[in-house]
Design a protein around this motif. Structure first.
Motif, short mmCIF file in Angstrom:
data_model
loop_
_atom_site.label_atom_id
_atom_site.label_comp_id
_atom_site.label_asym_id
_atom_site.label_seq_id
_atom_site.Cartn_x
_atom_site.Cartn_y
_atom_site.Cartn_z
N GLU A 47 0.80 -1.21 0.00
CA GLU A 47 0.00 0.00 0.00
C GLU A 47 0.84 1.27 0.00
O GLU A 47 0.37 2.32 -0.44
CB GLU A 47 -0.93 0.01 1.21
CG GLU A 47 -1.96 -1.10 1.16
CD GLU A 47 -2.85 -1.11 2.37
OE1 GLU A 47 -2.94 -0.08 3.06
OE2 GLU A 47 -3.47 -2.15 2.62
N ARG A 48 2.07 1.17 0.51
CA ARG A 48 2.92 2.36 0.59
C ARG A 48 4.39 1.98 0.40
O ARG A 48 5.19 2.08 1.33
CB ARG A 48 2.72 3.04 1.93
CG ARG A 48 3.35 4.39 2.02
CD ARG A 48 3.00 5.07 3.32
NE ARG A 48 3.65 6.34 3.42
CZ ARG A 48 3.79 7.02 4.52
NH1 ARG A 48 3.30 6.54 5.64
NH2 ARG A 48 4.40 8.17 4.53
N PRO A 49 4.77 1.55 -0.80
CA PRO A 49 6.18 1.19 -1.02
C PRO A 49 7.07 2.43 -0.99
O PRO A 49 6.76 3.44 -1.61
CB PRO A 49 6.17 0.53 -2.40
CG PRO A 49 4.97 1.10 -3.08
CD PRO A 49 3.97 1.39 -2.00
N LEU A 50 8.15 2.34 -0.24
CA LEU A 50 9.10 3.43 -0.11
C LEU A 50 10.49 2.95 -0.47
O LEU A 50 10.80 1.76 -0.36
CB LEU A 50 9.09 3.98 1.32
CG LEU A 50 7.78 4.57 1.80
CD1 LEU A 50 7.83 4.84 3.30
CD2 LEU A 50 7.47 5.85 1.04
N VAL A 51 11.33 3.89 -0.87
CA VAL A 51 12.72 3.58 -1.24
C VAL A 51 13.64 4.38 -0.33
O VAL A 51 13.42 5.59 -0.13
CB VAL A 51 12.98 3.95 -2.72
CG1 VAL A 51 14.43 3.74 -3.08
CG2 VAL A 51 12.07 3.16 -3.64
N TYR A 52 14.66 3.70 0.21
CA TYR A 52 15.64 4.34 1.09
C TYR A 52 17.02 4.25 0.44
O TYR A 52 17.40 3.20 -0.08
CB TYR A 52 15.69 3.63 2.45
CG TYR A 52 14.42 3.79 3.22
CD1 TYR A 52 14.24 4.86 4.08
CD2 TYR A 52 13.38 2.88 3.07
CE1 TYR A 52 13.06 5.02 4.79
CE2 TYR A 52 12.20 3.03 3.78
CZ TYR A 52 12.04 4.10 4.63
OH TYR A 52 10.86 4.26 5.32
N PRO A 53 17.80 5.33 0.51
CA PRO A 53 19.14 5.31 -0.07
C PRO A 53 20.10 4.47 0.77
O PRO A 53 19.88 4.25 1.96
CB PRO A 53 19.56 6.78 -0.07
CG PRO A 53 18.80 7.38 1.06
CD PRO A 53 17.48 6.63 1.11
N VAL A 54 21.15 3.99 0.10
CA VAL A 54 22.27 3.32 0.78
C VAL A 54 23.50 4.14 0.42
O VAL A 54 23.83 4.27 -0.76
CB VAL A 54 22.42 1.86 0.32
CG1 VAL A 54 23.64 1.22 0.97
CG2 VAL A 54 21.15 1.07 0.64
N ARG A 55 24.14 4.70 1.42
CA ARG A 55 25.32 5.54 1.18
C ARG A 55 26.55 4.90 1.80
O ARG A 55 26.54 4.62 2.99
CB ARG A 55 25.09 6.93 1.76
CG ARG A 55 23.94 7.65 1.08
CD ARG A 55 23.82 9.09 1.50
NE ARG A 55 22.66 9.68 0.87
CZ ARG A 55 21.62 10.18 1.54
NH1 ARG A 55 21.61 10.20 2.85
NH2 ARG A 55 20.60 10.68 0.87
#
Length: 69
Positions: A47-55
């Motif tokens: 219902e709420r796919p989110l993307v998080y960065p990898v640094r």
């Protein structure tokens, strides 16, 4: 934690990887890449796919850093 690998966004130990969850939805996170080929973690919430960065091989799991998938 270890540095980023070519096979995935992070090279965490399997037990540590299994503990990672989306801080917003609590959903499982899986390795992915963004439109520029950079590693990201993708929330599996339907219902709420989110993307998080990898640094530098480190997942940035801050709600302010998330963007819609």
């Amino acid at each position: 934690m270890t540095e980023s690998s070519q096979d995935g966004a992070t090279s965490l130990e399997p037990w540590a990887r299994a503990l990672l969850r989306c801080p917003v939805t609590g959903a499982e996170l899986v390795d992915g890449t963004d439109e520029n080929g950079q590693p990201v973690l993708v929330s599996q919430d339907p219902e709420r796919p989110l993307v998080y960065p990898v640094r530098d091989g480190i997942p940035v799991l801050l709600a302010d850093e998330a963007r819609p998938a």
